[in-house]
Design an enzyme around this catalytic site. Structure first.
Site, PDB file in Angstrom:
ATOM      1  N   LYS A   1      -7.139  -8.929  -8.994  1.00 60.24           N
ATOM      2  CA  LYS A   1      -8.379  -8.982  -8.319  1.00 60.24           C
ATOM      3  C   LYS A   1      -9.656  -8.513  -8.266  1.00 60.24           C
ATOM      4  O   LYS A   1      -8.772  -7.368  -8.873  1.00 60.24           O
ATOM      5  CB  LYS A   1      -8.243  -9.809  -6.807  1.00 60.24           C
ATOM      6  CG  LYS A   1      -7.885  -8.747  -5.472  1.00 60.24           C
ATOM      7  CD  LYS A   1      -7.885  -8.463  -4.505  1.00 60.24           C
ATOM      8  CE  LYS A   1      -7.575  -7.776  -3.032  1.00 60.24           C
ATOM      9  NZ  LYS A   1      -7.665  -7.895  -2.207  1.00 60.24           N
TER      10      LYS A   1
ATOM     11  N   LYS B   1     -12.432  -2.748  -5.870  1.00 57.44           N
ATOM     12  CA  LYS B   1     -12.611  -0.438  -6.249  1.00 57.44           C
ATOM     13  C   LYS B   1     -11.864   0.379  -6.764  1.00 57.44           C
ATOM     14  O   LYS B   1     -11.630   0.736  -6.770  1.00 57.44           O
ATOM     15  CB  LYS B   1     -13.452  -0.764  -5.216  1.00 57.44           C
ATOM     16  CG  LYS B   1     -14.389   0.675  -5.346  1.00 57.44           C
ATOM     17  CD  LYS B   1     -15.669   0.616  -5.998  1.00 57.44           C
ATOM     18  CE  LYS B   1     -16.593   1.695  -6.367  1.00 57.44           C
ATOM     19  NZ  LYS B   1     -16.365   2.743  -5.579  1.00 57.44           N
TER      20      LYS B   1
ATOM     21  N   LYS C   1       0.869  -1.278  -0.008  1.00 62.69           N
ATOM     22  CA  LYS C   1       0.148   0.292  -0.114  1.00 62.69           C
ATOM     23  C   LYS C   1       1.082   1.163   0.179  1.00 62.69           C
ATOM     24  O   LYS C   1       0.245   2.643  -1.052  1.00 62.69           O
ATOM     25  CB  LYS C   1      -1.108   0.095   1.278  1.00 62.69           C
ATOM     26  CG  LYS C   1      -2.367  -0.742   0.564  1.00 62.69           C
ATOM     27  CD  LYS C   1      -3.063  -0.697   2.097  1.00 62.69           C
ATOM     28  CE  LYS C   1      -4.100  -1.920   1.625  1.00 62.69           C
ATOM     29  NZ  LYS C   1      -4.637  -1.499   3.169  1.00 62.69           N
TER      30      LYS C   1
END
Ligand code: TRP
Length: 342
Positions: free
Chosen positions: A207, A210, A119
């Site tokens: 995957k 959103k 991240k």
């Protein structure tokens, strides 16, 4: 003796898609059904975790409630007296315990967290909150003495950190925490030897998510059913020319088989066998498109019928009960580290 605790949290930083639904929400609801009566089930929304990466803050509060409604629409039984639902930020002990654990967690071990690195790589300004994410997660679990925490593989390291922290504190201060079970046992408990990962319809190597700006590859639970069906019809496949379940070589087709199996609540092998060797990808798409459309219609109808008043009443009363439990654990820890008299 009091019941063992199963604890799960699902983040609310964006709208849920069918990948979340099939891979996380439904299994949680199933888990509640399987274990009702024998275990205490804590289902919470980690709203403090939501902005460890940038979000639209103006939407967070409503999104949190909406996500709880989605659990109910998916079948979570909120009349079950062993099930507790709550918002993390309504229980201040989570933040308080995080600080204490922070002072016993090592920089080096937190710095090894893969999710943090992944991240952090995607952002310019990496917050200390993102770095601290796994310690807050440990607090979420340890406050309630949870032995069982069903999680996806991507959360394995965080779970191990939680165990390490609890063992470290117990060694130093005596039995302050219930130590969660080992990962191997967790997988057996959740009957999840192979994790479900729904992929993007457009980029089936990734995957469904959103956060990838990939609207045609992602089916949101709020999508208009007919439009969602069109997304399935436009799903990326391959040039092999025959249907086989093979996530390596035929990820797009395999993803459709997986979605189909989960929506029908059938084993993947069985569904894959029915389609194996058939050459019309169009037939498979039409079939799955219809399933998705029917599912969304039914789901959206249940969602609109969720009684918000009952949900709020339950939420407020559970938050009161869980504050009590969490504060008791916190006090024990505060005593142990010398912040309160023995
Ligand atoms: N990290 C979890 C996820 O991304 C969410 C979470 C936060 C959680 N705290 C938790 C899950 C405690 C289980 C227990 O899915």
């Amino acid at each position: 003796m009091s019941k063992q605790v199963i604890l799960t949290g699902l983040r609310a930083n964006s709208e849920f898609h069918i990948g979340n639904y099939l891979g996380a929400i439904l299994p949680m609801v199933e888990l509640q059904k399987t274990h009702a009566g024998k275990y205490q089930v804590n289902m919470f929304v980690p709203d403090l975790h939501s902005f460890t990466t940038p979000i639209e803050h103006g939407k967070l509060y409503q999104q949190t409630l909406e996500n709880l409604k989605i659990f109910v629409a998916a079948g979570l039984d909120i009349s079950d007296s062993d099930t507790y639902i709550y918002r993390q930020s309504y229980i201040p002990a989570h933040s308080e315990l995080t600080w204490i654990l922070d002072c016993f967690a090592y920089f080096g071990e937190a710095n090894r967290m893969i999710e943090f690195k992944e991240k952090a790589d995607k952002q310019d300004n990496v917050s200390i909150g993102l770095f601290n994410y796994p310690v807050l997660m440990a607090a979420d679990i340890l406050l309630y003495g949870a032995k069982w925490v069903p999680l996806g593989d991507d959360q394995k390291q965080h779970m191990e950190l939680t165990r390490d922290l609890s063992l470290r504190m117990n060694n130093k201060f005596g039995e302050v925490f219930v130590v969660p079970e080992e990962w191997k046992e967790q997988l057996k408990f959740a009957k999840r030897d192979n994790g479900v990962r729904i992929r993007s319809l457009r980029n089936p190597d990734k995957k469904m998510s959103k956060s990838v700006s990939d609207p045609s590859g992602t089916i949101l639970l709020s999508d208009v059913p007919e439009k969602a069906a069109k997304k399935i019809m436009g799903a990326e496949t391959d040039s092999v020319g025959a249907i086989h379940l093979d996530f390596e070589k035929q990820p797009g087709v395999s993803n459709l088989l997986q979605i189909s199996a989960l929506l029908d609540q059938e084993p993947l092998d069985k569904v894959a066998n029915e389609w194996d060797g058939k050459t019309s990808y169009g037939d498979l798409k039409k079939h799955v498109a219809r399933q998705v459309e029917d599912f969304l219609k039914a789901f959206q109808s249940s969602l609109s019928k969720v009684n918000e008043k009952d949900l709020m009443t339950k939420l407020v009363s559970d938050e009161k009960a869980m504050n009590k439990v969490a504060n008791e654990t916190l006090l024990e820890v505060q005593k142990a580290v010398g912040l309160r008299p023995q």
